[in-house]
Design a protein around this motif. Structure first.
Motif, short mmCIF file in Angstrom:
data_model
loop_
_atom_site.label_atom_id
_atom_site.label_comp_id
_atom_site.label_asym_id
_atom_site.label_seq_id
_atom_site.Cartn_x
_atom_site.Cartn_y
_atom_site.Cartn_z
N GLU A 80 29.62 5.93 35.60
CA GLU A 80 29.30 7.36 35.69
C GLU A 80 28.38 7.78 34.55
O GLU A 80 27.42 8.53 34.75
N VAL A 81 28.67 7.33 33.34
CA VAL A 81 27.84 7.68 32.19
C VAL A 81 26.44 7.13 32.36
O VAL A 81 25.43 7.82 32.14
N LEU A 82 26.33 5.86 32.75
CA LEU A 82 25.02 5.23 32.90
C LEU A 82 24.21 5.89 34.01
O LEU A 82 23.01 6.11 33.87
N MET A 83 24.87 6.24 35.12
CA MET A 83 24.16 6.89 36.21
C MET A 83 23.74 8.31 35.84
O MET A 83 22.72 8.81 36.30
N ILE A 196 34.36 16.03 30.87
CA ILE A 196 34.97 16.76 29.75
C ILE A 196 35.57 15.77 28.76
O ILE A 196 35.49 15.95 27.54
N LEU A 197 36.15 14.69 29.29
CA LEU A 197 36.69 13.65 28.41
C LEU A 197 35.58 13.05 27.55
O LEU A 197 35.77 12.81 26.35
N HIS A 198 34.41 12.83 28.14
CA HIS A 198 33.28 12.30 27.37
C HIS A 198 32.84 13.29 26.29
O HIS A 198 32.48 12.89 25.19
N VAL A 199 32.87 14.57 26.62
CA VAL A 199 32.46 15.60 25.66
C VAL A 199 33.44 15.67 24.49
O VAL A 199 33.06 15.99 23.37
#
Length: 439
Positions: A80-83, A196-199
């Protein structure tokens, strides 16, 4: 260049074999390859390190086997992050490798749909199509063929990264003063729970949110919904001081411009031919719109361009000069500002040379004859062939035959919907209102 490999090699034997083979091949080609099993040491805090590597990489490979697809939530989050980076074109290359599985239904259910779409595109192409089956060596050779040996510095990917890094700097300042501001901004942008977890992560959070802010510009182009950027900027207000909010607004606004259109506005090579003399016909009304495309072209880098437009054509000429002569005089006055020539110094080719900074002249065709514009553009390019001339033609470019007759068939037309221009202009005004409300 840095390559990030996402994998669940502990789950699928074929994936583990492919990972080892790919790492060896790419390392031999001069790439800095990151995989958690190779680079993380015992005692390292793996979660923040992985996020940092995902946002610093120049290319990514996602290795998926049947168990990885079914069971690995972490690989799904990495994908998800890479895309997310790939969507806003800060990460040009994401290579998915599905080994030992054809279960596309399960892969889509688990959130790997974007990777399946990329896989289908690679499978259809004529040059180096993606292989099928479970032959690990074949997949490794296919991946290796996608990476040319390192022979020079990183290109435009690093420029985009610098742009996103400047935005993340403002977000970092806001987070240090008030942690909730960045989370509130992510909420205003309708981020998912995983986002939100990534943030909330300690490392890479601001860079992740910077990409989300830039990705929001797609809604302006698509017109699917009102932009959430005003709400996000308002949420960041408590964490930013002075004119930081205005500066952040100026950084994120050019994200609405289509990157493919922006490429047309790139400065030409110094050794170009007559056909390379840059002339863009932009179907827009405002000089602001042309400058937005230039800013997107140069990734909004400070001091990377100089641009000037002309006074409105409705001004009455004070002498008996022809329309072409009057237009030429206005262009020369504007070019003196672009080149940094003192007011009383004549504008002559011997006084100026092409610089690293892109130099642009914008001519509004409203109220002017295209024949006069074409003649002036050719005169400008005869003396200053590197200057990018942008002609605003709201009604669209004329036919190819007309352009040939006028001697400007080198012109490249960029078609922009007037609805998109209006939405973008209104967004800029709304963000300006939010930034100005800080007091």
């Amino acid at each position: 260049m840095k390559v990030f490999i996402s994998h669940g090699s502990g789950m699928d034997r074929e994936v583990e074999a492919a990972r080892k083979c790919i790492v060896a091949h790419l390392t031999d080609r001069g790439y800095d390859v990151f995989t958690d099993v190779d680079k993380l040491r015992v005692g390292d805090e793996w979660h923040p390190v992985l996020f940092e590597e995902m946002y610093l990489c120049d290319a990514a490979i996602v290795l998926l086997g049947p168990r990885t697809i079914r069971e690995s939530d972490w690989v799904r989050r990495e994908a998800e992050v890479l895309m997310s980076r790939h969507i806003v074109r800060s990460l040009r290359t994401v290579l998915p490798v599905f080994i030992g599985t054809q279960d596309t239904k399960e892969a889509r259910r688990r959130g790997f749909g974007h990777l399946l779409n990329i896989q289908a595109e690679f499978g259809r192409r004529e040059s180096n199509p993606m292989p099928e089956g479970t032959d690990v060596t074949q997949f490794a050779e296919w991946i290796t063929a996608e990476f040319a040996p390192i022979v020079g510095p990183v290109g435009v990917a690093s420029e985009f990264h610098q742009w996103a890094s400047r935005i993340s700097g403002f977000l970092r300042s806001a987070r240090l003063r008030d942690f909730d501001t960045v989370v509130d901004a992510a909420t205003a942008l309708c981020c998912t729970d995983d986002e939100i977890l990534h943030v909330r992560a300690r490392v890479g959070a601001e860079l992740f949110l910077a990409h989300v802010l830039l990705r929001e510009g797609e809604k302006v182009r698509d017109g699917e919904a009102d932009s959430a950027l005003p709400g996000a900027l308002a949420a960041l207000r408590p964490g930013l001081l002075g004119n930081q909010l205005t500066q952040l607004k100026e950084e994120i606004v050019p994200g609405w411009v289509d990157p493919a259109d922006a490429e047309v506005f790139a400065s030409p090579p110094a050794d170009g031919t007559a056909k390379d003399r840059p002339l863009v016909l932009l179907s827009a009304y405002a000089e602001w719109t042309a400058e937005q495309h230039v800013r997107r072209t140069v990734y909004n880098a400070p001091g990377s361009y100089r641009l000037r437009g002309l006074p409105e054509s409705r001004q009455i000429r004070a002498d008996e000069s022809t329309a072409e002569e009057a237009l030429m005089a206005m262009c020369n006055a504007a070019l003196k500002t672009v080149f940094g020539v003192p007011p009383n110094m004549p504008l002559a080719p011997g006084h100026v040379r092409q610089r690293q900074t892109g130099e642009y002249l914008v001519i509004d065709s409203t109220g002017r004859q295209l024949r006069d514009i074409a003649a002036v553009v050719n005169r400008i390019h005869a003396d200053f062939p590197w200057v990018t001339v942008i002609v605003l033609i709201p009604d669209g470019a004329p036919s190819a035959e007309t352009l040939r007759e006028l001697g400007i068939d080198r012109a490249v037309a960029v078609t922009l919907s007037h609805d998109v221009e209006l939405r973008a202009f209104r967004l800029d005004q709304m963000l300006g209102d939010v930034a100005g409300a800080t007091g």
